[in-house]
Motif scaffolding. Structure first.
Motif, PDB file in Angstrom:
ATOM      1  N   THR A   1       5.946  25.231  10.963  1.00  0.00           N
ATOM      2  CA  THR A   1       5.633  23.593  10.841  1.00  0.00           C
ATOM      3  C   THR A   1       4.807  23.333   9.458  1.00  0.00           C
ATOM      4  O   THR A   1       4.347  24.278   8.629  1.00  0.00           O
ATOM      5  N   VAL A   2       5.044  22.057   9.325  1.00  0.00           N
ATOM      6  CA  VAL A   2       4.207  21.547   8.054  1.00  0.00           C
ATOM      7  C   VAL A   2       3.714  20.177   8.132  1.00  0.00           C
ATOM      8  O   VAL A   2       4.116  19.610   8.799  1.00  0.00           O
ATOM      9  N   ARG A   3       2.448  20.151   7.582  1.00  0.00           N
ATOM     10  CA  ARG A   3       1.810  19.051   7.568  1.00  0.00           C
ATOM     11  C   ARG A   3       1.534  18.388   6.192  1.00  0.00           C
ATOM     12  O   ARG A   3       1.441  19.026   5.116  1.00  0.00           O
ATOM     13  N   CYS A   4       2.110  16.988   6.117  1.00  0.00           N
ATOM     14  CA  CYS A   4       1.979  16.552   4.791  1.00  0.00           C
ATOM     15  C   CYS A   4       1.429  15.030   4.744  1.00  0.00           C
ATOM     16  O   CYS A   4       1.672  14.341   5.950  1.00  0.00           O
ATOM     17  N   GLY A   5       1.382  14.481   3.636  1.00  0.00           N
ATOM     18  CA  GLY A   5       1.059  13.053   3.544  1.00  0.00           C
ATOM     19  C   GLY A   5       2.219  12.361   3.895  1.00  0.00           C
ATOM     20  O   GLY A   5       3.584  12.724   3.160  1.00  0.00           O
ATOM     21  N   ALA A   6       2.111  11.154   4.276  1.00  0.00           N
ATOM     22  CA  ALA A   6       3.548  10.347   4.620  1.00  0.00           C
ATOM     23  C   ALA A   6       4.390   9.732   3.422  1.00  0.00           C
ATOM     24  O   ALA A   6       5.535   9.580   3.338  1.00  0.00           O
ATOM     25  N   GLY A   7       3.384   9.900   2.199  1.00  0.00           N
ATOM     26  CA  GLY A   7       4.006   9.354   1.068  1.00  0.00           C
ATOM     27  C   GLY A   7       4.584  10.471   0.175  1.00  0.00           C
ATOM     28  O   GLY A   7       5.261  10.206  -0.655  1.00  0.00           O
TER      29      GLY A   7
ATOM     30  N   PHE B   1       4.414  -1.060  14.020  1.00  0.00           N
ATOM     31  CA  PHE B   1       3.334  -0.464  15.174  1.00  0.00           C
ATOM     32  C   PHE B   1       2.137   0.031  14.474  1.00  0.00           C
ATOM     33  O   PHE B   1       1.115   0.590  15.011  1.00  0.00           O
ATOM     34  N   GLY B   2       2.438   0.532  13.160  1.00  0.00           N
ATOM     35  CA  GLY B   2       1.248   1.011  12.253  1.00  0.00           C
ATOM     36  C   GLY B   2       1.835   1.763  11.036  1.00  0.00           C
ATOM     37  O   GLY B   2       3.131   1.811  10.900  1.00  0.00           O
ATOM     38  N   CYS B   3       0.657   2.015  10.249  1.00  0.00           N
ATOM     39  CA  CYS B   3       1.253   2.558   8.961  1.00  0.00           C
ATOM     40  C   CYS B   3       1.054   4.216   9.155  1.00  0.00           C
ATOM     41  O   CYS B   3       0.054   4.690   9.256  1.00  0.00           O
ATOM     42  N   ILE B   4       1.929   4.950   8.966  1.00  0.00           N
ATOM     43  CA  ILE B   4       2.109   6.500   8.949  1.00  0.00           C
ATOM     44  C   ILE B   4       1.333   6.994   7.808  1.00  0.00           C
ATOM     45  O   ILE B   4       1.555   6.760   6.604  1.00  0.00           O
ATOM     46  N   ALA B   5       0.310   7.643   7.933  1.00  0.00           N
ATOM     47  CA  ALA B   5      -0.751   8.140   6.942  1.00  0.00           C
ATOM     48  C   ALA B   5      -0.192   9.933   6.793  1.00  0.00           C
ATOM     49  O   ALA B   5      -0.228  10.415   5.859  1.00  0.00           O
ATOM     50  N   GLU B   6      -0.147  10.593   7.975  1.00  0.00           N
ATOM     51  CA  GLU B   6       0.035  11.947   8.084  1.00  0.00           C
ATOM     52  C   GLU B   6       0.950  12.324   9.123  1.00  0.00           C
ATOM     53  O   GLU B   6       1.114  11.844  10.179  1.00  0.00           O
TER      54      GLU B   6
ATOM     55  N   VAL C   1       0.888  -1.370   0.052  1.00  0.00           N
ATOM     56  CA  VAL C   1       0.087   0.022  -0.031  1.00  0.00           C
ATOM     57  C   VAL C   1       0.917   1.194  -0.037  1.00  0.00           C
ATOM     58  O   VAL C   1       1.934   1.199   0.406  1.00  0.00           O
ATOM     59  N   ARG C   2       0.479   2.432  -0.463  1.00  0.00           N
ATOM     60  CA  ARG C   2       0.981   3.572  -0.466  1.00  0.00           C
ATOM     61  C   ARG C   2       0.458   4.651   0.285  1.00  0.00           C
ATOM     62  O   ARG C   2      -0.991   4.839   0.302  1.00  0.00           O
ATOM     63  N   ALA C   3       1.192   5.382   1.281  1.00  0.00           N
ATOM     64  CA  ALA C   3       0.650   6.436   2.092  1.00  0.00           C
ATOM     65  C   ALA C   3       0.371   7.601   1.033  1.00  0.00           C
ATOM     66  O   ALA C   3       0.870   7.831   0.126  1.00  0.00           O
ATOM     67  N   PRO C   4      -0.554   8.416   1.478  1.00  0.00           N
ATOM     68  CA  PRO C   4      -0.929   9.683   0.779  1.00  0.00           C
ATOM     69  C   PRO C   4       0.021  10.579   0.463  1.00  0.00           C
ATOM     70  O   PRO C   4       1.105  10.734   1.556  1.00  0.00           O
ATOM     71  N   GLU C   5       0.057  11.269  -0.441  1.00  0.00           N
ATOM     72  CA  GLU C   5       1.091  12.326  -0.699  1.00  0.00           C
ATOM     73  C   GLU C   5       0.678  13.790  -0.699  1.00  0.00           C
ATOM     74  O   GLU C   5      -0.443  14.023  -1.236  1.00  0.00           O
ATOM     75  N   GLY C   6       1.537  14.519  -0.741  1.00  0.00           N
ATOM     76  CA  GLY C   6       1.218  16.004  -0.898  1.00  0.00           C
ATOM     77  C   GLY C   6       1.463  16.912   0.314  1.00  0.00           C
ATOM     78  O   GLY C   6       1.467  16.544   1.497  1.00  0.00           O
ATOM     79  N   VAL C   7       2.001  18.129   0.264  1.00  0.00           N
ATOM     80  CA  VAL C   7       2.175  19.091   1.295  1.00  0.00           C
ATOM     81  C   VAL C   7       1.047  19.780   1.640  1.00  0.00           C
ATOM     82  O   VAL C   7       0.471  20.415   0.878  1.00  0.00           O
ATOM     83  N   TRP C   8       0.274  19.511   2.546  1.00  0.00           N
ATOM     84  CA  TRP C   8      -0.913  20.104   3.136  1.00  0.00           C
ATOM     85  C   TRP C   8      -1.233  21.328   3.604  1.00  0.00           C
ATOM     86  O   TRP C   8      -1.962  22.015   3.488  1.00  0.00           O
ATOM     87  N   ALA C   9      -0.215  21.466   4.250  1.00  0.00           N
ATOM     88  CA  ALA C   9      -0.251  22.879   4.948  1.00  0.00           C
ATOM     89  C   ALA C   9       1.252  23.406   5.553  1.00  0.00           C
ATOM     90  O   ALA C   9       1.840  22.521   6.441  1.00  0.00           O
ATOM     91  N   HIS C  10       1.799  24.439   4.686  1.00  0.00           N
ATOM     92  CA  HIS C  10       3.009  24.808   5.333  1.00  0.00           C
ATOM     93  C   HIS C  10       2.838  26.189   5.948  1.00  0.00           C
ATOM     94  O   HIS C  10       2.393  26.986   5.105  1.00  0.00           O
ATOM     95  N   GLU C  11       2.991  26.229   7.130  1.00  0.00           N
ATOM     96  CA  GLU C  11       2.941  27.804   7.875  1.00  0.00           C
ATOM     97  C   GLU C  11       4.322  28.353   8.314  1.00  0.00           C
ATOM     98  O   GLU C  11       4.590  27.813   9.272  1.00  0.00           O
ATOM     99  N   PRO C  12       4.887  28.980   7.647  1.00  0.00           N
ATOM    100  CA  PRO C  12       6.114  29.519   7.871  1.00  0.00           C
ATOM    101  C   PRO C  12       6.349  30.259   9.063  1.00  0.00           C
ATOM    102  O   PRO C  12       7.206  30.245   9.730  1.00  0.00           O
ATOM    103  N   GLU C  13       5.320  31.098   9.648  1.00  0.00           N
ATOM    104  CA  GLU C  13       5.366  31.590  10.857  1.00  0.00           C
ATOM    105  C   GLU C  13       5.285  30.761  11.993  1.00  0.00           C
ATOM    106  O   GLU C  13       5.785  30.869  13.069  1.00  0.00           O
ATOM    107  N   GLU C  14       4.457  29.758  11.636  1.00  0.00           N
ATOM    108  CA  GLU C  14       4.631  28.509  12.732  1.00  0.00           C
ATOM    109  C   GLU C  14       5.921  27.566  12.738  1.00  0.00           C
ATOM    110  O   GLU C  14       5.970  26.605  13.417  1.00  0.00           O
TER     111      GLU C  14
END
Ligand SMILES: Cc1cc2nc3c(=O)[nH]c(=O)nc-3n(C[C@H](O)[C@H](O)[C@H](O)COP(=O)(O)OP(=O)(O)OC[C@H]3O[C@@H](n4cnc5c(N)ncnc54)[C@H](O)[C@@H]3O)c2cc1C
Ligand SMILES: Cc1cc2nc3c(=O)[nH]c(=O)nc-3n(C[C@H](O)[C@H](O)[C@H](O)COP(=O)(O)OP(=O)(O)OC[C@H]3O[C@@H](n4cnc5c(N)ncnc54)[C@H](O)[C@@H]3O)c2cc1C
Ligand code: SF4
Ligand code: SF4
Lengths: 479, 386, 305
Positions: free
Chosen positions: C61-67, C156-161, C46-59
């Motif tokens: 932090t970046v949230r992305c799909g594990a793929g 222990f689990g499949c990393i999604a996000e 299986v493949r984890a979702p891909e894509g940079v979903w939220a990059h907040e430069p001031e924070e």
């Protein structure tokens, strides 16, 4: 307070190897019934071990008697983590306070859990190193407590919290076995047990030795005090500094009330007419520090800064920090009691949440004072009150709940550094689903299937598979 | 567990002023050596709270209250402004008045301090026993003089308080202090024998009535408005407390006239003579009664600093364990506390140590440390550099 | 449909893919496919979702799909002058990097990747979504399962996000090379990003503002280098930093050591170190509880047999 008298067989066994360091005097037990929070419990017996073997024996005896136990460091925790519930045996680590080895080649030190945070940094200072996590309580909190709570401090903005500074931990597991979690290498084999133990608030065993990382002292340190006529500008400056690509060593904020109170107490020369001040520290090599100061000046100017004061020498720097570090106490001078909260929100939401905090405090007829780690969005609203006022505690608790709710709604978390303990365990559901918590409990259970180590903490009772020590939090607990 | 009744007259406001943050713990000498909550300021306050609530105390309560050195290191460390010193004094007084906390032989000993004749006689006996090597070293007594030349007033610009033990055993210190004061051009007056003892030890032991009697007598010995200088930090702290102790207007006025001798000299450093000497390296031990009670320890550095290179002892002003009669009554704890101090002193690599309190001086000397009163050191340097 | 909902849908879909029964293995960039052994052949890929979903430069932090591949992630972050110092193959995925749990060669300065992980949503053995950690840069709410997932090889689990903490890209990054005692050099420099040593030659990476890099570089007589040398890829050892010298000088084949960190990249075949008995039993307890039927990445082993 109903004190359950000590199980004499248990006490006898503990005395057989601890001698008079197993205590059950009523007054003395009372001294270990609290930590830095407002919560209170009852220990059955207090043990004062001096080494790992004694801790192991205590845990083994407790297990035999099916008696829960609880590690206690300096008792400065603010979430009730060290408050004994379920009549446990308290294992106070204060006498285990030796720095065992300073290993400069590996840049680590092995210390006992009762070593005080600041004592360690002072000991390391002549060698050019320090222990990076620096909670405001650093003069008294213990390394064991830091590990258990994954504590942070002003300088963790740049250097990371405790988990990034602990390589290995010797632990007496809840079943009495001794394990060393992690090792001094970069990639210990197997799963990261060390990582999960840090921040587990004493529910996975008792840390008896810790290998901490030594951080080199920065060659240059500069501390700046910025004042703003509008707290919004101060908060916007925080975000803008970070967005400009600068990570200061520390970035702290105080609101107008805090400035007034602190100034009255330490006379650090804080501008009492300002709406907010920022305390910014930049460290590192000379060029980077100069550059950092320029960035801060430029960013602040764009956000209508009043004045920028750069501490001229160590004495001035100490004075500026003294104000920050004594802020909580200074509040205690105006009102006899205070309740210190700890939530984190995205930096961009600081202003919004701060305004909510004031509104919530007003609505509950309380005074809110804010002194906090702005750099990582870690709010510390202090609600000042007088416990003699009738019904005030209900108001304090209601306001606290509203503040936590507002923080989570803004995309924040329950706690930035104080931990969940007893105080916030019933809030866990605000952040995690039942299944999230059940999974966390599976991990806890792998360490402590019988739930003997610091029972009733961290996870709300419903989510735990093994709550054999009653469902009820003690008097005074309000969660 | 047997309990004894105790009515503790401390207000709930005072008792609840402690927020249990623990910031005072590392500044408490007895906590530092025991790491036990009961031997900490926070613990002792919690004990008082409970005693207040229950109207009774147990054996541990008495033991932990008794082991407090009353150095008030916790007071300066406390950000919440908890007035530990006075709470502890009230607790001791309640214990002394309501229980058998202070045994008869000790009460007798304290009486002795209030009587010049008796003290002189006892001192003579001690001096003779000393000459016959009959006093064990561990009692850490200084070499007590067999005969004493009287102190002579040189005028009446300022008073110099003489006290009890110090006057009986360390009168040479007073003489050196007198010379230093006189070097600024002021003349020194000594009080009559009504000022026999400040009563500090009595307060510590909870003998409130005795302390108040001694205070009233002492005040009478200093007529007029001239400043009253004190060269013993412990006595100075006590004289400054008379206002609160007696609660009268005259006592308050009296307390305002009291200065630690360094505090007074630091105001007029330009009047002190200059000397031409290489300054020796002197470690300065801040007596608790100067640093935590009077909070004027900086003055010692200012005055001594004119003649010597002063080095602070890097232990945040932790108590040395002397604590008036404490070193004698709790010799084990006192010597454990002292061990820390000795280590800190050794780290300074100084030639000699200055301590502005006779109790600390004697206590440190018995650990083999070369220590003198700061003004004795100044006096020697002044005379050498003349 | 909002972006948030779209991302949620991807995670939900991944959860469905993982399902509640039969063996699965997550495929990342296959750059480290053989670590811990190959998965059993019947394991469904299986493949984890891909894509940079939220990059907040001031924070930061970046949230992305594990793929998401490291290449994609770096490109997105660089637009705002930020990075995640992973230092690995651009085709590797964020999920794969965390599952393998090895750090990059600039670890000396930036620490372990684990310390940059803020929040992980993973799919457990029953196909349910589990969230741990929190989205903010600081957080101590609850047990931090993220740290346990890092280095777990997906068992222990499949990393999604994943939500990561980013860092500013330094003004200057410069490599130098020459010969000097690397341990002395480590003592002398303030927070170098990397010191590599093959027993003869030393490579140093300095980062920061240009004047600091120049000033530090002036303290030793090295020439500039275009980057690190090639890393030997056969084996990887992790030793105490103080034992590095002994290992390097006794190595028979080519090796490259990370000074101050204690990792040795070598062309010798290395074996994973043995795990103490007590630790091993705790680890087995964890496996037992988090994947009772052993359906996650079967065949691969984190624990030596
Ligand atoms: C004035 C003040 C300021 C503070 N500022 C900060 C701050 O800036 N940042 C911050 O993070 N915190 C802060 N705190 C909170 C507190 O100081 C920290 O959480 C600290 O790490 C607690 O250490 P302790 O030794 O007092 O632990 P305790 O309170 O004694 O215990 C805390 C928890 O750790 C567990 N524990 C203790 N020792 C061990 C051990 N050896 N093995 C296993 N578990 C153990 C206990 O069971 C308990 O759950 C502050 C507190 C005060 C009073
Ligand atoms: C030239 C080179 C240099 C390298 N240098 C370094 C280095 O310095 N430091 C370092 O740490 N690594 C290094 N690596 C290793 C490599 O970059 C990482 O290990 C990378 O993590 C592998 O990612 P991947 O996406 O290719 O995973 P894959 O190779 O596809 O998979 C690796 C493992 O992770 C599991 N996995 C993948 N995705 C997930 C997921 N979403 N959830 C759960 N499990 C998952 C797979 O099942 C498999 O077991 C290097 C690799 C190369 C080729
Ligand atoms: S007075 Fe001194 S000994 Fe007593 S509690 Fe305070 S610091 Fe400790
Ligand atoms: S006495 Fe002061 S410093 Fe000590 S615990 Fe109480 S409030 Fe804190």
């Amino acid at each position: 307070m109903v004190h359950k008298s000590a199980d004499q067989n248990l006490l006898g066994e503990l005395r057989s190897f601890l001698g008079d360091r197993a205590r059950d005097g009523e007054f003395e037990l009372g001294l270990y019934s609290k930590d830095g929070s407002v919560l209170e419990g009852n220990p059955m017996i207090v043990c004062l071990p001096v080494n790992t073997e004694e801790v192991q024996q205590i845990v083994t005896v407790c297990r035999k008697h099916h008696r829960p136990f609880l590690a206690r460091g300096s008792g400065t925790g603010l979430a009730g983590g060290a408050v004994p519930v379920g009549d446990p045996v308290v294992i106070a680590t204060a006498k285990m306070n030796k720095i065992l080895e300073v290993d400069l080649q590996n840049r680590i030190a092995w210390v006992e859990p009762g070593v005080l945070n600041l004592d360690l940094s002072r000991e390391l200072s002549p060698l050019g190193f320090h222990f990076a996590p620096d909670p405001s309580s650093q003069q008294v909190c213990s390394i064991g407590g830091n590990v258990a709570n994954n504590s942070g401090g002003p300088h963790c903005l740049a250097y990371g919290v405790t988990s990034a500074h602990v390589l290995a931990i010797e632990v007496v597991l809840p079943d009495g076995r001794i394990a060393v979690l992690g090792d001094l290498t970069a990639e210990p084999p197997g799963y990261d047990l060390r990582g999960i133990f840090v921040g587990s608030e004493g529910t996975m065993g008792v840390a008896t030795k810790v290998a901490v990382r030594l951080t080199p002292n920065p060659p240059e340190i500069r501390t700046l005090l910025l004042d703003f006529a509008d707290v919004r500008d101060g908060a916007a400056t925080v975000s803008a500094i970070i967005a400009a690509g600068l990570i200061p060593a520390a970035l702290e904020m105080m609101d107008q009330r805090a400035i007034e109170m602190v100034e009255a107490f330490v006379n650090a020369g804080y501008p009492t007419d300002a709406d907010a001040v920022l305390l910014v520290e930049i460290d590192g090599l000379a060029g980077g520090v100069e550059h950092g100061i320029e960035v801060v000046r430029a960013v602040a100017a764009r956000h209508h800064v009043g004045s920028v004061r750069v501490a001229a020498d160590d004495a001035e720097r100490d004075l500026l920090w003294k104000g920050r570090k004594n802020a909580f106490g200074a509040v205690a001078r105006i009102k006899p009691d205070y309740y210190l909260h700890d939530t984190v929100v995205p930096r961009g939401k600081l202003v919004e949440v701060l305004e909510k905090v004031y509104r919530i405090a007003d609505a509950h007829d309380l005074i809110a004072v804010n002194v906090f780690h702005a750099g990582d969005g870690n709010l510390h609203p202090i609600l000042a009150y007088d416990s003699k006022e009738k019904g005030v505690l209900e108001r304090v608790h209601a306001a606290g709940r509203a503040i936590v709710t507002a923080s989570i709604e803004a995309g924040g978390v329950l706690s930035g550094e104080h931990g969940i303990g007893l105080e916030k365990r019933d809030y866990m559901g605000m952040l995690f689903s039942a299944h999230d918590m059940a999974t966390q409990d599976l991990v806890r259970e792998a360490f402590d299937p019988d739930g003997l180590a610091n029972p009733l903490k961290v996870l709300p009772s419903g989510s735990r598979c093994s709550d054999s020590f009653g469902q009820h939090v003690p008097d005074g607990a309000w969660v | 567990m047997t309990k004894v009744k105790l009515d503790l007259p401390i207000s709930t406001d005072d008792l609840s002023s402690c927020v249990a943050c623990g910031l005072c713990l590392p500044h408490c000498p007895t906590y530092r050596v025991t790491q036990e909550e009961g031997s900490s300021p926070r613990g002792r306050i919690a004990l008082m709270q409970r005693a207040h609530h229950e109207g009774a105390v147990d054996a541990e309560f008495i033991q932990f209250i008794d082991s407090c050195i009353q150095c008030r290191g916790c007071e300066t460390a406390c950000p919440a402004g908890v007035e530990f010193g006075s709470m502890m004094e009230t607790t001791r007084e309640a214990l002394t008045a309501q229980t058998h906390y202070v045994p008869w032989w000790l009460r007798l000993g304290y009486r002795l301090l209030g009587s010049q004749g008796a003290l002189a006689a006892a001192s003579k006996v001690l001096a003779i026993l000393q000459r016959l090597s009959l006093i064990p070293r561990r009692f850490s007594l200084p070499r007590i003089p067999l005969t004493q030349k009287p102190l002579r007033s040189s005028g009446s610009d300022v008073w110099l308080f003489t006290g009890c033990v110090m006057d009986a055993w360390m009168r040479d210190t007073h003489r050196a202090v007198q010379r230093v004061i006189e070097s600024t051009g002021k003349a020194v007056a000594f009080p009559d024998k009504r000022a026999v003892c400040c009563g500090a030890l009595h307060v510590h032991a909870g003998l409130g009535p005795d302390a108040r009697r001694l205070a009233a007598r002492t005040i009478e010995a200093f007529p007029g408005d001239n400043p009253i200088l004190v060269d013993s930090a412990g006595c100075g702290a006590q004289l400054k407390e008379y206002g609160r102790l007696l609660g009268s207007e005259s006592a308050r006025k009296f307390s305002q006239r009291v200065f630690d001798v360094h505090e007074w000299l630091a105001q007029r450093v330009e009047d002190l003579p200059e000397v031409d000497l290489t300054p020796p390296r002197i470690a300065v031990q801040d007596p608790c009664h100067l640093r935590h009670a009077q909070r004027v320890h900086e003055a010692v550095y200012q005055v001594l600093g004119l003649y010597a290179e002063t080095v602070p002892v890097d232990d945040d002003g932790l108590c040395c364990g002397a604590g008036g009669a404490y070193a004698t009554l709790h010799s084990e704890m006192a010597s454990d506390v002292r061990d820390r101090k000795v280590e800190a002193i050794e780290r300074t690599n100084a030639q000699e140590v200055a301590s502005a309190n006779p109790g600390c001086l004697l206590h440190l000397r018995s650990a083999g440390i070369a220590v003198r009163h700061p003004l004795e050191i100044v006096d020697t340097l002044m005379r050498k550099g003349e | 449909m909002s972006q948030r909902d779209a991302m949620q849908q991807e995670v939900d879909q991944f959860a469905k893919d993982v399902g509640a029964s039969d063996p699965v293995t997550v495929v990342g960039g296959r750059t480290h496919w053989q670590v811990g052994g190959l998965p059993e052949p019947e394991a469904r890929e299986v493949r984890a979702p891909e894509g940079v979903w939220a990059h907040e430069p001031e924070e930061m932090t970046v949230r992305c799909g594990a793929g998401t591949t490291l290449g994609q992630l770096s490109e997105e972050l660089a637009r705002h002058g930020q990075m995640v110092p992973f230092d690995m193959d651009a085709n590797a995925t964020v999920g794969g990097v965390l599952a393998v749990g090895r750090s990059g060669f600039r670890r000396l300065r930036y620490g372990h990747v684990r310390d940059l992980v803020l929040q992980i949503r993973h799919i457990d053995h029953k196909g349910r979504i589990v969230s741990s950690g929190g989205p903010t840069v600081k957080n101590v709410s609850g047990y931090d399962l993220c740290r346990l997932l890092v280095g777990s090889l997906g068992k222990f689990g499949c990393i999604a996000e994943v939500t990561l903490r980013c860092l500013p890209i330094p003004e200057t990054t410069q490599w130098f090379t020459g010969s000097l005692d690397p341990f002395e050099l480590h003592k002398k420099l303030y927070r170098p990003s990397s010191i590599l040593w093959n027993g003869l030659q030393v490579w140093v990476c300095l980062e920061g503002v240009a004047s600091d890099v120049a000033a530090q570089a002036a303290t030793f007589d090295f020439e500039e280098a275009p980057g690190p040398p090639p890393f030997p890829t056969v084996g990887r050892l992790s030793v105490e930093p103080r034992d590095l010298q002994r290992h390097v000088t006794s190595s028979k084949l080519a090796c490259l050591a990370e000074v101050g960190v204690g990792i040795i990249h070598t062309n010798e075949v290395t074996h994973s170190r043995s795990i103490p008995e007590v630790n091993l039993s705790l680890m087995r307890e964890l496996e037992e509880r988090l994947d009772p039927n052993g359906r996650l990445n079967p065949g691969r082993q984190v624990l030596n047999r």
